[in-house]
Design a protein around this motif. Structure first.
Motif, PDB file in Angstrom:
ATOM      1  N   LEU A 299       5.940  14.883  30.518  1.00 38.88           N
ATOM      2  CA  LEU A 299       5.008  15.809  29.899  1.00 38.88           C
ATOM      3  C   LEU A 299       5.086  15.744  28.378  1.00 38.88           C
ATOM      4  CD1 LEU A 299       2.895  17.888  30.787  1.00 38.88           C
ATOM      5  CD2 LEU A 299       4.650  19.648  30.599  1.00 38.88           C
ATOM      6  N   LEU A 300       6.286  15.514  27.836  1.00 40.49           N
ATOM      7  CA  LEU A 300       6.458  15.469  26.385  1.00 40.49           C
ATOM      8  C   LEU A 300       5.809  14.240  25.760  1.00 40.49           C
ATOM      9  CD1 LEU A 300      10.143  16.702  26.091  1.00 40.49           C
ATOM     10  CD2 LEU A 300       8.127  17.859  25.174  1.00 40.49           C
ATOM     11  N   GLN A 301       5.526  13.217  26.568  1.00 39.63           N
ATOM     12  CA  GLN A 301       4.885  12.017  26.023  1.00 39.63           C
ATOM     13  C   GLN A 301       3.683  11.602  26.869  1.00 39.63           C
ATOM     14  OE1 GLN A 301       7.609   8.489  26.453  1.00 39.63           O
ATOM     15  NE2 GLN A 301       9.002  10.035  27.289  1.00 39.63           N
ATOM     16  N   VAL A 302       3.024  12.596  27.443  1.00 41.23           N
ATOM     17  CA  VAL A 302       1.939  12.302  28.365  1.00 41.23           C
ATOM     18  C   VAL A 302       0.807  11.525  27.699  1.00 41.23           C
ATOM     19  CG1 VAL A 302       0.779  14.529  27.966  1.00 41.23           C
ATOM     20  CG2 VAL A 302       0.407  13.294  30.113  1.00 41.23           C
ATOM     21  N   ASP A 303       0.521  11.795  26.428  1.00 34.72           N
ATOM     22  CA  ASP A 303      -0.573  11.071  25.772  1.00 34.72           C
ATOM     23  C   ASP A 303      -0.320   9.566  25.758  1.00 34.72           C
ATOM     24  OD1 ASP A 303      -2.117  13.316  25.226  1.00 34.72           O
ATOM     25  OD2 ASP A 303      -1.084  13.727  23.356  1.00 34.72           O
ATOM     26  N   ARG A 304       0.914   9.173  25.599  1.00 34.75           N
ATOM     27  CA  ARG A 304       1.255   7.744  25.594  1.00 34.75           C
ATOM     28  C   ARG A 304       1.095   7.138  26.988  1.00 34.75           C
ATOM     29  NH1 ARG A 304       5.492   4.517  26.803  1.00 34.75           N
ATOM     30  NH2 ARG A 304       6.803   6.257  27.510  1.00 34.75           N
ATOM     31  N   LEU A 305       1.369   7.924  28.026  1.00 30.16           N
ATOM     32  CA  LEU A 305       1.310   7.426  29.396  1.00 30.16           C
ATOM     33  C   LEU A 305      -0.128   7.242  29.884  1.00 30.16           C
ATOM     34  CD1 LEU A 305       4.063   9.675  31.049  1.00 30.16           C
ATOM     35  CD2 LEU A 305       4.353   7.502  29.831  1.00 30.16           C
ATOM     36  N   LEU A 306      -1.045   7.993  29.311  1.00 29.21           N
ATOM     37  CA  LEU A 306      -2.415   8.017  29.840  1.00 29.21           C
ATOM     38  C   LEU A 306      -3.140   6.690  29.683  1.00 29.21           C
ATOM     39  CD1 LEU A 306      -3.579  11.548  28.644  1.00 29.21           C
ATOM     40  CD2 LEU A 306      -2.599  10.886  30.853  1.00 29.21           C
ATOM     41  N   TYR A 307      -2.741   5.879  28.717  1.00 24.28           N
ATOM     42  CA  TYR A 307      -3.436   4.610  28.493  1.00 24.28           C
ATOM     43  C   TYR A 307      -3.423   3.729  29.732  1.00 24.28           C
ATOM     44  CZ  TYR A 307      -3.794   5.540  23.490  1.00 24.28           C
ATOM     45  OH  TYR A 307      -4.124   6.088  22.279  1.00 24.28           O
ATOM     46  N   ASP A 308      -2.404   3.843  30.555  1.00 25.70           N
ATOM     47  CA  ASP A 308      -2.322   2.999  31.749  1.00 25.70           C
ATOM     48  C   ASP A 308      -3.371   3.352  32.797  1.00 25.70           C
ATOM     49  OD1 ASP A 308      -0.157   1.390  30.911  1.00 25.70           O
ATOM     50  OD2 ASP A 308       1.257   2.985  31.417  1.00 25.70           O
ATOM     51  N   PHE A 309      -4.025   4.503  32.641  1.00 31.44           N
ATOM     52  CA  PHE A 309      -5.068   4.904  33.586  1.00 31.44           C
ATOM     53  C   PHE A 309      -6.466   4.550  33.079  1.00 31.44           C
ATOM     54  CE2 PHE A 309      -1.408   7.649  34.241  1.00 31.44           C
ATOM     55  CZ  PHE A 309      -1.231   7.586  35.607  1.00 31.44           C
ATOM     56  N   PHE A 310      -6.556   4.065  31.842  1.00 32.74           N
ATOM     57  CA  PHE A 310      -7.855   3.684  31.274  1.00 32.74           C
ATOM     58  C   PHE A 310      -8.351   2.391  31.911  1.00 32.74           C
ATOM     59  CE2 PHE A 310      -7.144   5.685  26.774  1.00 32.74           C
ATOM     60  CZ  PHE A 310      -7.013   6.925  27.367  1.00 32.74           C
ATOM     61  N   LEU A 311      -9.658   2.176  31.827  1.00 31.62           N
ATOM     62  CA  LEU A 311     -10.210   0.867  32.149  1.00 31.62           C
ATOM     63  C   LEU A 311      -9.723  -0.136  31.112  1.00 31.62           C
ATOM     64  CD1 LEU A 311     -13.880   1.885  33.035  1.00 31.62           C
ATOM     65  CD2 LEU A 311     -12.041   1.312  34.635  1.00 31.62           C
ATOM     66  N   ASP A 312      -9.641  -1.392  31.497  1.00 34.50           N
ATOM     67  CA  ASP A 312      -9.110  -2.422  30.600  1.00 34.50           C
ATOM     68  C   ASP A 312      -9.834  -2.453  29.262  1.00 34.50           C
ATOM     69  OD1 ASP A 312      -7.255  -3.172  32.479  1.00 34.50           O
ATOM     70  OD2 ASP A 312      -8.420  -4.863  33.251  1.00 34.50           O
ATOM     71  N   GLU A 313     -11.175  -2.321  29.299  1.00 31.82           N
ATOM     72  CA  GLU A 313     -11.952  -2.450  28.059  1.00 31.82           C
ATOM     73  C   GLU A 313     -11.761  -1.278  27.096  1.00 31.82           C
ATOM     74  OE1 GLU A 313     -15.028  -1.196  31.301  1.00 31.82           O
ATOM     75  OE2 GLU A 313     -13.160  -2.369  31.159  1.00 31.82           O
ATOM     76  N   HIS A 314     -11.115  -0.209  27.558  1.00 41.80           N
ATOM     77  CA  HIS A 314     -10.929   0.964  26.707  1.00 41.80           C
ATOM     78  C   HIS A 314      -9.492   1.120  26.184  1.00 41.80           C
ATOM     79  CE1 HIS A 314     -14.501   2.849  29.086  1.00 41.80           C
ATOM     80  NE2 HIS A 314     -14.918   2.055  28.117  1.00 41.80           N
ATOM     81  N   ARG A 315      -8.595   0.255  26.596  1.00 46.26           N
ATOM     82  CA  ARG A 315      -7.193   0.469  26.251  1.00 46.26           C
ATOM     83  C   ARG A 315      -6.875   0.129  24.796  1.00 46.26           C
ATOM     84  NH1 ARG A 315      -4.409  -1.792  31.826  1.00 46.26           N
ATOM     85  NH2 ARG A 315      -5.119  -0.058  33.123  1.00 46.26           N
ATOM     86  N   GLY A 316      -7.633  -0.745  24.195  1.00 46.13           N
ATOM     87  CA  GLY A 316      -7.348  -1.098  22.806  1.00 46.13           C
ATOM     88  C   GLY A 316      -8.219  -0.381  21.801  1.00 46.13           C
ATOM     89  N   ALA A 317      -9.078   0.518  22.283  1.00 48.88           N
ATOM     90  CA  ALA A 317     -10.010   1.199  21.379  1.00 48.88           C
ATOM     91  C   ALA A 317      -9.265   2.204  20.521  1.00 48.88           C
ATOM     92  CB  ALA A 317     -11.113   1.895  22.167  1.00 48.88           C
TER      93      ALA A 317
END
Length: 320
Positions: A299-317
């Motif tokens: 929970l303390l670093q949830v924002d960092r973990l969320l990228y793994d749930f993005f579509l591939d084309e949105h992960r580097g945006a």
């Protein structure tokens, strides 16, 4: 009485927003400058060394951590006197110049005030800020703020102390008393529309995400010409709507698969099996029946973990 206060509160907030926007447009039209603060403008911008009020975020961000609390105290007391039924105080862990001593002092004063809710964010440096521009001009790659481990420790310490006072930790960012509500957050994280006002603000309306222009001058030019000051937009499909709600609700710390099955006809435990397994192996979450539950570390670093749930084309945006 409560309904009358709520009505007045909404009217007051709407009026303040209107005045703020009108003031920004008026200043932009008159001078086309981005300087803020009457005193600073009167000094021709030679204000960095003496910045000691809320405008320090523009002139000397390092002064923010050392600001006197008179302005905060006066605003809080005024809200209490007017009769606001719920007051939230925001904290940002890791402001420029923040120290362990200063952070503990902030938490102590928050606990003394005992607002109905507290929101705590970890400091980030968006690309359109003065701090980032100064970093870029100076060739610096590391922001002049506390590192992530320190910020997470500070947030963890704050939430533990608030929990000891009887607050409930309701998400990665919020602590609240039992009768407090987060209508904006709860609605938004369950798919409600939102219209953002201001530079770089994000909006979601009828399945379209859009962001306002992220520099003040182009934003004001759009407003003054009667055009929507939109920088970019994306119409999202059903799968993207599912992803959006799922990652937002993970910030609660616990989500139920049944909600998404009923709304989208998708079992999120299967749809996101790979990232869920990865984060479970790392000790950041667990899956128990219908429930997906984040650990305290997760929970303390949830924002960092969320990228793994993005579509591939949105992960580097990147966002502004």
């Amino acid at each position: 009485m409560r309904s009358g206060v709520n009505g007045f509160s909404r009217l007051l907030v709407a009026g303040l927003l209107a005045l703020s926007l009108a003031g920004a447009v008026a200043v932009g039209a008159a001078s086309r400058q981005t300087d803020v603060g009457v005193r600073a403008i009167g000094m021709g911008g030679a204000f960095s060394a003496v910045a000691s009020d809320a405008t320090a975020i523009r002139w000397n961000p390092a002064a923010i951590a050392a600001l006197q609390r008179q302005e905060i105290d006066a605003a809080y007391d005024c809200a209490r006197q007017v009769g606001f039924p719920q007051i939230n105080i925001d904290l940002i862990a890791g402001m420029v110049g923040e120290t362990d001593e200063n952070w503990q002092d902030c938490i102590r004063k928050i606990r003394e005030r005992a607002p109905e809710s507290i929101t705590i964010y970890q400091m980030e440096i968006p690309y359109n800020t003065t701090i980032y521009r100064r970093m870029k001009d100076g060739g610096e790659e590391v922001a002049p703020v506390a590192d992530w481990d320190t910020k997470r420790r500070w947030v963890d310490e704050a939430f533990r102390e608030l929990a000891a006072d009887g607050y409930t930790i309701g998400s990665a960012y919020t602590a609240k008393k039992d009768d407090a509500q987060f209508l904006y957050r709860d609605g938004l994280w369950h798919g409600a529309d939102m219209l953002g006002i201001g530079v770089a603000s994000f909006s979601k309306l009828s399945g379209v995400h859009f962001q306002n222009r992220h520099d003040l001058e182009p934003y004001l030019e759009g407003v003054e010409s009667g055009e929507l000051p939109i920088h970019r937009a994306l119409e999202i499909d059903d799968d993207q709507k599912l992803i959006r709600e799922f990652i937002l609700q993970l910030k609660f710390g616990e989500v139920g698969a049944g909600y998404f099955q009923d709304k989208f006809g998708v079992d999120v435990r299967e749809r996101f099996a790979a990232p869920l397994r990865k984060h479970a192996d790392d000790g950041f979450l667990s899956v128990s029946g219908d429930r997906i539950i984040l650990s305290r570390a997760g929970l303390l670093q949830v924002d960092r973990l969320l990228y793994d749930f993005f579509l591939d084309e949105h992960r580097g945006a990147r966002y502004a």
